[in-house]
Design an enzyme around this catalytic site. Structure first.
Site, PDB file in Angstrom:
ATOM      1  N   ASP A  75      -4.592   0.785  -9.668  1.00 37.38           N
ATOM      2  CA  ASP A  75      -3.816   0.491 -10.879  1.00 37.38           C
ATOM      3  C   ASP A  75      -3.985  -1.006 -11.147  1.00 37.38           C
ATOM      4  OD1 ASP A  75      -2.000  -0.120 -12.831  1.00 37.38           O
ATOM      5  OD2 ASP A  75      -0.290   0.841 -11.868  1.00 37.38           O
ATOM      6  N   TRP A 100      -1.937  -1.914  -1.402  1.00 36.41           N
ATOM      7  CA  TRP A 100      -1.638  -0.501  -1.615  1.00 36.41           C
ATOM      8  C   TRP A 100      -2.825   0.271  -1.031  1.00 36.41           C
ATOM      9  CZ3 TRP A 100       0.828   3.768  -3.157  1.00 36.41           C
ATOM     10  CH2 TRP A 100       0.141   4.768  -3.824  1.00 36.41           C
ATOM     11  N   ASP A 119      -4.999  -7.056  -4.382  1.00 31.39           N
ATOM     12  CA  ASP A 119      -4.973  -7.786  -5.648  1.00 31.39           C
ATOM     13  C   ASP A 119      -5.592  -9.165  -5.425  1.00 31.39           C
ATOM     14  OD1 ASP A 119      -3.776  -5.687  -6.914  1.00 31.39           O
ATOM     15  OD2 ASP A 119      -1.736  -6.504  -6.848  1.00 31.39           O
ATOM     16  N   ASN A 147       2.029   2.180  -6.622  1.00 27.85           N
ATOM     17  CA  ASN A 147       1.013   1.122  -6.726  1.00 27.85           C
ATOM     18  C   ASN A 147       1.231   0.182  -7.906  1.00 27.85           C
ATOM     19  OD1 ASN A 147       0.237   2.609  -8.879  1.00 27.85           O
ATOM     20  ND2 ASN A 147      -1.862   3.002  -8.205  1.00 27.85           N
ATOM     21  N   ASP A 148       2.314   0.383  -8.653  1.00 30.99           N
ATOM     22  CA  ASP A 148       2.570  -0.472  -9.810  1.00 30.99           C
ATOM     23  C   ASP A 148       3.309  -1.729  -9.360  1.00 30.99           C
ATOM     24  OD1 ASP A 148       2.463  -1.208 -12.421  1.00 30.99           O
ATOM     25  OD2 ASP A 148       4.127   0.052 -13.082  1.00 30.99           O
ATOM     26  N   VAL A 149       2.704  -2.426  -8.417  1.00 29.07           N
ATOM     27  CA  VAL A 149       3.364  -3.563  -7.774  1.00 29.07           C
ATOM     28  C   VAL A 149       2.374  -4.731  -7.760  1.00 29.07           C
ATOM     29  CG1 VAL A 149       4.205  -4.404  -5.532  1.00 29.07           C
ATOM     30  CG2 VAL A 149       4.792  -2.088  -6.282  1.00 29.07           C
TER      31      VAL A 149
HETATM   32  N1  ABN Z   1      -1.428  -3.984  -8.141  1.00 29.39           N
HETATM   33  C1  ABN Z   1      -1.780  -4.180  -9.452  1.00 29.39           C
HETATM   34  C2  ABN Z   1      -0.623  -4.632 -10.275  1.00 29.39           C
HETATM   35  C3  ABN Z   1      -0.383  -5.978 -10.428  1.00 29.39           C
HETATM   36  C4  ABN Z   1       0.683  -6.402 -11.210  1.00 29.39           C
HETATM   37  C5  ABN Z   1       1.502  -5.476 -11.806  1.00 29.39           C
HETATM   38  C6  ABN Z   1       1.234  -4.115 -11.667  1.00 29.39           C
HETATM   39  C7  ABN Z   1       0.172  -3.688 -10.909  1.00 29.39           C
END
Ligand code: ABN
Length: 173
Positions: A75, A100, A119, A147-149
Site C-alpha cells: 500500500d 509491514w 517505507d 498496512n495503511d500505516v
Molecule cells: N506504508 C505506506 C503508507 C505510508 C503512509 C501512509 C499510509 C501508507
C-alpha cells in the site's frame, strides 16, 4: 616432554581441580539456552532494503508494474517509479526499520514468499505509481495486520516517500 605440552598439562590439571562436573554442565546449559534464545531477539530488517546511492540501480518493467506478484500486499508508491528499485530506496531517502509483512504467491515457481514492505523516508510523497493491493490486510483495529500505516514513524525523518518490497524467504506451509 615438550615444554609447551608441560605448560598445557599443568593448566589442564589445575582447571580440572577447580571445576566440578556439575559446574561444567551448568555452563554448558547456559551456553545452549543463550544460543536457543538468539533467534527470538528483535530483528532490524533495514539490512536488505538499501539506500540506492548508486546511479546504476535501474528498475525493470516488472518492478514498475503494480500487478507484479511480490507487490500483493503493498500500500503505497512504488520506489521503482521514484528513483529507486523494488529493493532499494531512492537517493536521499532511508528505509524504515519497522515494516509491514505480507505473503505473496510467485506464479513462476508456484511457491509462497514472505515479503517485507519497508517505507523509504526523508522526502515528501513520491506521488508516482500508487499501488494498493492489500492482500491479507485486516481492519485498523488489528494494527499489526493493517498496512495503511506510515512506517517512517520510527525514523529521524518521518516523511513518507515510497515503499520497497524485500523477499525475506519462502513461507512454510
Ligand atoms: N506504508 C505506506 C503508507 C505510508 C503512509 C501512509 C499510509 C501508507
Amino acid at each position: 616432554m615438550h615444554p609447551f605440552d608441560r605448560v598445557f598439562e599443568k593448566s589442564a590439571r589445575s582447571l580440572a581441580k577447580r571445576t566440578s562436573r556439575r559446574s561444567l554442565l551448568a555452563s554448558l546449559g547456559q551456553l545452549l539456552t543463550g544460543a536457543a534464545l538468539l533467534p527470538l531477539l528483535p530483528i532490524d530488517r533495514t539490512a536488505r532494503a538499501q539506500t540506492s546511492d548508486s546511479p546504476v540501480a535501474k528498475p525493470t518493467a516488472d518492478e514498475q508494474n503494480c500487478e507484479y506478484w511480490k507487490y500483493c500486499a503493498i500500500d503505497g508508491f512504488l520506489c521503482a517509479c521514484c528513483g529507486g528499485t523494488s529493493t532499494s530506496c531512492p537517493p536521499g531517502t532511508q528505509p524504515s526499520p519497522i515494516t509491514w509483512i505480507g505473503t505473496c504467491h510467485n506464479p513462476a515457481d508456484g511457491r509462497d514468499y514472505i515479503v517485507s514492505y519497508n517505507d523509504c523516508c526523508g522526502k515528501v510523497s513520491c506521488g508516482d505509481c500508487v499501488c494498493t493491493r492489500n492482500e491479507g490486510e485486516k481492519p485498523m483495529y488489528r494494527l499489526s495486520r493493517n498496512n495503511d500505516v506510515n512506517w517512517c514513524m520510527a525514523n529521524s525523518e518521518a516523511d513518507y516517500h515510497c515503499s520497497v518490497s524485500i523477499i525475506l524467504g519462502v513461507a512454510e506451509k
